[in-house]
Design a protein around this motif. Structure first.
Motif, PDB file in Angstrom:
ATOM      1  N   LEU A   1      53.117  39.290  43.894  1.00 60.88           N
ATOM      2  CA  LEU A   1      52.411  38.154  43.298  1.00 60.88           C
ATOM      3  C   LEU A   1      51.034  37.965  43.935  1.00 60.88           C
ATOM      4  N   LYS A   2      50.953  38.078  45.267  1.00 65.73           N
ATOM      5  CA  LYS A   2      49.672  37.919  45.948  1.00 65.73           C
ATOM      6  C   LYS A   2      48.664  38.966  45.447  1.00 65.73           C
ATOM      7  N   GLY A   3      49.142  40.184  45.250  1.00 71.06           N
ATOM      8  CA  GLY A   3      48.273  41.235  44.722  1.00 71.06           C
ATOM      9  C   GLY A   3      47.833  40.944  43.298  1.00 71.06           C
ATOM     10  N   GLN A   4      48.787  40.420  42.510  1.00 67.72           N
ATOM     11  CA  GLN A   4      48.469  40.106  41.112  1.00 67.72           C
ATOM     12  C   GLN A   4      47.432  38.984  41.024  1.00 67.72           C
ATOM     13  N   ILE A   5      47.571  37.977  41.886  1.00 67.10           N
ATOM     14  CA  ILE A   5      46.592  36.884  41.920  1.00 67.10           C
ATOM     15  C   ILE A   5      45.246  37.392  42.440  1.00 67.10           C
ATOM     16  N   ASN A   6      45.293  38.250  43.456  1.00 71.69           N
ATOM     17  CA  ASN A   6      44.061  38.778  44.055  1.00 71.69           C
ATOM     18  C   ASN A   6      43.228  39.539  43.015  1.00 71.69           C
ATOM     19  N   LEU A   7      43.917  40.368  42.217  1.00 68.96           N
ATOM     20  CA  LEU A   7      43.200  41.083  41.160  1.00 68.96           C
ATOM     21  C   LEU A   7      42.768  40.124  40.057  1.00 68.96           C
ATOM     22  N   GLY A   8      43.685  39.237  39.649  1.00 67.12           N
ATOM     23  CA  GLY A   8      43.414  38.337  38.517  1.00 67.12           C
ATOM     24  C   GLY A   8      42.295  37.348  38.768  1.00 67.12           C
ATOM     25  N   THR A   9      41.979  37.069  40.047  1.00 63.72           N
ATOM     26  CA  THR A   9      40.916  36.111  40.369  1.00 63.72           C
ATOM     27  C   THR A   9      39.648  36.806  40.879  1.00 63.72           C
ATOM     28  N   SER A  10      39.637  38.134  40.856  1.00 67.22           N
ATOM     29  CA  SER A  10      38.498  38.855  41.415  1.00 67.22           C
ATOM     30  C   SER A  10      37.253  38.693  40.537  1.00 67.22           C
TER      31      SER A  10
ATOM     32  N   MET B   1      54.073  32.217  52.413  1.00 68.83           N
ATOM     33  CA  MET B   1      53.236  33.418  52.428  1.00 68.83           C
ATOM     34  C   MET B   1      51.977  33.266  51.568  1.00 68.83           C
ATOM     35  N   LEU B   2      51.896  32.175  50.797  1.00 72.56           N
ATOM     36  CA  LEU B   2      50.741  31.978  49.913  1.00 72.56           C
ATOM     37  C   LEU B   2      49.666  31.161  50.605  1.00 72.56           C
ATOM     38  N   THR B   3      48.407  31.515  50.353  1.00 73.36           N
ATOM     39  CA  THR B   3      47.287  30.715  50.864  1.00 73.36           C
ATOM     40  C   THR B   3      47.094  29.503  49.953  1.00 73.36           C
ATOM     41  N   GLU B   4      46.270  28.586  50.412  1.00 65.63           N
ATOM     42  CA  GLU B   4      45.965  27.401  49.603  1.00 65.63           C
ATOM     43  C   GLU B   4      45.318  27.809  48.271  1.00 65.63           C
ATOM     44  N   LYS B   5      44.438  28.816  48.343  1.00 66.77           N
ATOM     45  CA  LYS B   5      43.766  29.298  47.140  1.00 66.77           C
ATOM     46  C   LYS B   5      44.766  29.896  46.148  1.00 66.77           C
ATOM     47  N   GLU B   6      45.712  30.686  46.665  1.00 72.36           N
ATOM     48  CA  GLU B   6      46.728  31.306  45.803  1.00 72.36           C
ATOM     49  C   GLU B   6      47.633  30.262  45.175  1.00 72.36           C
ATOM     50  N   LEU B   7      48.021  29.265  45.976  1.00 69.31           N
ATOM     51  CA  LEU B   7      48.859  28.172  45.456  1.00 69.31           C
ATOM     52  C   LEU B   7      48.134  27.422  44.352  1.00 69.31           C
ATOM     53  N   GLY B   8      46.865  27.135  44.594  1.00 66.54           N
ATOM     54  CA  GLY B   8      46.068  26.407  43.595  1.00 66.54           C
ATOM     55  C   GLY B   8      45.974  27.186  42.296  1.00 66.54           C
TER      56      GLY B   8
END
Length: 614
Positions: free
Chosen positions: A439-448, A568-575
Motif C-alpha cells: 500500500l505504501k508503494g501504491q500511494i508513493n507512486l499514486g501521489t508522485s 507503518m503509515l506516515t501522516e501524509k499517507e494516512l491523509g
C-alpha cells in the motif's frame, strides 16, 4: 490442479515435420502472438498453448530434436510449472542466470543449424536481433510460411467471424475523418506516403468500430493501409455489413476508402511499393511478414501516430473512462459487501464468486462483458500472479486466508481493471505488514509528481521502495496502459523495471494502472491495483518550463483497513488514504442510494471510516 497435458506424441510429430522441410530445421520457435501481436488470442491462434499445455498469455516455446523449452516471465513461473509435463524445461525470464532465447539457440545447436519460425507470428523488432545473433554464431533464421503447429493440430478451431458494430460518437468523441486528418499531418512531418496499421485495437479505435473476435477484447481481425488520398480496410467480407459500410461513409466525410479481403494485405502492400515516393510507417512490433515486402530504405519502424493518439484520450473518452469506473465501483462494493456478509454461512468458491461479481457489473448501464478472466484467488492461489480458477482448481473462499480479486469490465464508455486484496477473518501480523508495504508503494507512486514525457520506467522504483527496504519484491510490471472500451492492456507506455524502447513518455490524458504486489509461493498473494489518469500538476518549481504531471485515481473501491498496519503509515499517507475513502463515499454513496443498495452503502461507510495515527 488438473494433470499437465501430455505432449510426447505432439512433439514427436512436430519434430518429424521439422525434418521433412526442404531445409530441415534444428529448432522451431513457437511465439505466443497472432499475426497482430495480440496479447489475448482467438482459440485458433493458441498454438503455443496447444503444443505445450501452458496457457498463460506470455511465453515462447522453442523445440529442437532433443529439447523443448518454454521462456516466460515471473507472472507465470508457477502456472507454467504446473501446466507443462516433463518434456518441457521452464526458462525463467527476468532471472539473471536464464539465457535469452538467442543465446540458448546460439550455444545449444550443432554448428550451422537452421532455426525456423512463422514470419506472421514474430515481430520485426524481434526478428532482426535474433537473426543477427544466430548468424554471428554460424546459424541461420528462416521464415517458415506454413505453420508447423497447424500441421499437428487435429480439429483446430476455425477463425472467428463475429459481428462488427459501430461505436457512436457519444463514446468515441472524434469521427474517422478527424482522426485521418491528424494522422496525415504526422505523415507529412515524417515524409511517409503510407501508414500500415496492424494492431487490432488501433484499427478498432481508428475506425470507431468494435467486434468480439478475441474474448474480452472488443476487436476484429483486420489491417488498414492509410495513404495520402485514401485508405484501405482489409477484413472478411462477411463482417463488412451494410451497417459497417453506412457508418464508414458517414464518418469519413469526403475521404476515399476501399474494402479488401483480409488475406490480401501482403499482396496489396507489395503493389504499393512500386513507384513509392515517400516512406512506409509501420510499428516495429508488426510481424516480419509485413516488413518483408517493404524496401529496407523506405521503412519508418516506430510507434504509428494512431498508437499515440489512442493512448492520449480525448475529452469524451476521458469522461467516459471516469464514468465507467464509477459504475464499476458500485459493482465492486456490491460484490465485496455481499461476500463479507455471506462468506461464513454459504459455500462461495473462486468461480461462483467471480460469477456473482459479473452479475453485479451486468446491472450497470452500457456494460458489455469482462475485460479479462477474473483472477479470483484464495490463499496459495493468490501467489500465482495470473491465476484463473478452473473446475479442477476451484476452492471455497474462507475466513482463514487472504482473498485476491483482480477483475475488470468492458463498458461502452470505458474499460476497467482493479485488484483488491481482502481477509474476511483475522490476518496475521506478517500478512498485514506485507499488505502495508504494498500500500505504501501504491500511494508513493499514486501521489508522485514528475516531468511530462518522462518514461514510466523512471517511476517504477517508487512503488517497490518499501518492499525493497526489507528485501522483498514482485515479478511483474507496476503499470500498464488501458484502452477506452478496448484492450485492458494497452501500449506503448508502461511503468516497469524493464526499459521499453518504444515508451513515448507519459503525457496528460493517458490512463495507466498502479498495481504493486507481493507474493509468497504456496501461501498468499497481495496486489492493490487502481487505474489512474495522468493530469497536469502544479508543483512549486517547473524546471525549464517542461511541465509537470501527477496521477488522479479514478478507480473507486475501498482499501480494506483491517489489512493495514496504521503504525507503518506516515501522516501524509494516512491523509491520502482518508481523502481517497471520502471520495469513494462522496461519489458512490448517492448512486448506491439511488439504486436502492442501502446495505451496500452501509458497508462502504464501515470500510471507509477515517484512520487515525496510532
Amino acid at each position: 490442479m488438473s494433470q499437465p497435458k501430455s505432449t510426447t506424441a505432439l512433439l514427436l510429430s512436430l519434430r518429424a515435420h521439422m525434418q521433412k522441410l526442404k531445409e530441415p530445421l534444428s529448432a522451431y520457435i513457437v511465439p505466443s502472438a497472432d499475426a497482430h501481436a495480440s496479447e489475448y488470442l482467438a482459440e485458433c491462434d493458441k498454438r503455443r498453448a496447444f503444443i505445450s499445455g501452458f496457457t498463460g498469455s506470455a511465453g515462447t516455446a522453442i523445440v529442437t530434436q532433443n529439447h523443448a523449452c518454454m521462456w516466460t516471465d515471473g507472472r507465470y513461473y508457477l502456472q507454467a510449472s504446473e501446466e507443462m509435463d516433463s518434456n518441457w524445461k521452464l526458462m525463467k525470464e527476468g532471472v539473471p542466470s536464464t539465457p535469452s532465447q538467442g543465446t540458448w539457440l546460439s550455444t545449444s545447436l550443432p554448428s550451422g543449424s537452421t532455426v525456423g519460425v512463422d514470419p506472421n507470428l514474430i515481430s520485426y523488432n524481434r526478428w532482426l536481433p535474433l537473426r543477427e545473433q544466430l548468424e554471428s554464431a554460424g546459424h541461420k533464421l528462416i521464415p517458415v510460411e506454413t505453420n508447423l503447429i497447424d500441421l499437428v493440430w487435429d480439429n483446430k478451431p476455425s477463425a472467428p467471424l463475429n459481428p462488427v458494430l459501430p461505436l457512436p460518437l457519444m463514446y468515441t468523441g472524434l469521427k474517422i475523418g478527424d482522426k485521418l486528418k491528424a494522422v496525415r499531418e504526422k505523415m507529412r512531418e515524417k515524409n511517409a506516403s503510407i501508414v500500415v496499421l496492424t494492431f487490432l485495437d488501433e484499427i478498432a479505435w481508428f475506425l470507431n468500430l468494435r467486434g468480439s473476435d478475441i474474448e474480452f477484447n472488443p476487436v476484429f481481425f483486420s489491417y488498414v493501409i492509410i495513404k495520402e488520398n485514401s485508405f484501405t480496410v482489409f477484413m472478411d467480407p462477411k463482417q463488412y455489413t451494410p451497417t459497417v459500410e453506412e457508418h464508414l461513409k458517414e464518418e469519413v466525410g469526403n475521404e476515399k476508402f476501399v474494402i479488401k479481403n483480409y488475406d490480401t494485405i501482403k499482396e496489396v502492400l507489395k503493389e504499393n511499393m512500386e513507384g513509392l515516393a515517400g516512406k512506409v510507417w509501420v510499428s516495429n512490433q508488426a510481424n516480419y511478414s509485413i516488413f518483408s515486402v517493404i524496401p529496407k530504405k523506405s521503412i519508418i519502424d516506430e510507434n504509428t501516430p494512431v498508437q499515440l493518439f489512442k493512448a492520449i484520450k480525448n475529452p469524451v473518452e476521458r469522461q467516459g473512462m471516469r464514468n465507467a469506473h464509477i459504475k464499476d465501483g458500485v459493482a465492486l462494493c456490491s460484490y465485496f459487501s455481499w461476500l463479507e456478509k455471506n462468506v461464513s454461512s454459504e459455500t462461495i468458491t473462486e468461480i461462483s464468486g467471480a460469477n456473482k461479481l459479473e452479475a453485479f457489473r451486468a446491472e450497470q448501464n452500457d456494460y458489455v462483458g469482462p475485460s479479462f478472466d477474473t483472477i479470483s484467488s484464495v490463499g496459495p492461489h493468490g501467489a500465482i500472479i495470473h491465476y484463473k480458477p478452473t473446475s479442477h482448481s476451484d476452492i471455497q473462499i474462507k475466513t482463514n486466508c487472504i482473498y485476491l480479486c483482480d477483475s475488470g469490465g468492458q463498458y461502452k464508455d470505458g474499460t476497467t481493471d482493479v485488484t483488491r486484496t481482502m481477509h474476511f477473518g483475522t490476518p496475521t501480523e506478517y500478512e498485514r505488514e506485507c499488505f502495508t508495504r504494498v500500500l505504501k508503494g501504491q500511494i508513493n507512486l499514486g501521489t508522485s509528481v514528475f516531468p511530462t514525457k518522462i518514461k514510466g520506467n523512471c517511476l517504477d522504483a517508487f512503488a517497490r521502495k518499501f518492499l525493497w527496504d526489507v528485501g522483498l519484491d514482485y515479478a511483474h510490471g507496476t503499470g500498464h496502459g488501458i484502452g477506452s472500451y478496448l484492450n485492458v492492456h494497452e501500449g506503448p507506455m508502461e511503468v516497469s523495471w524493464r526499459t521499453t524502447k518504444d515508451d513515448p513518455g507519459l503525457e496528460a490524458g493517458m490512463f495507466i494502472s498502479n498495481e504493486p504486489g507481493f507474493y509468497e509461493d504456496g501461501k498468499f498473494g497481495i496486489r492493490i491495483e487502481d487505474i489512474v489518469e495522468i493530469v497536469v500538476a502544479t508543483p512549486p518549481h517547473n524546471f525549464n518550463n517542461r511541465g509537470y504531471l501527477t496521477f488522479d485515481t479514478i478507480t473507486l473501491a475501498p482499501i480494506q483497513t483491517k489489512m493495514i498496519r496504521v503504525d507503518m503509515l506516515t501522516e501524509k499517507e494516512l491523509g491520502h488514504l482518508n481523502r481517497y475513502h471520502k471520495k469513494c463515499r462522496d461519489i458512490l454513496g448517492p448512486i448506491l442510494e439511488q439504486q436502492g443498495k442501502t446495505d451496500v452503502k452501509e458497508w462502504l461507510w464501515k470500510e471507509t471510516e477515517p484512520l487515525v495515527a496510532s
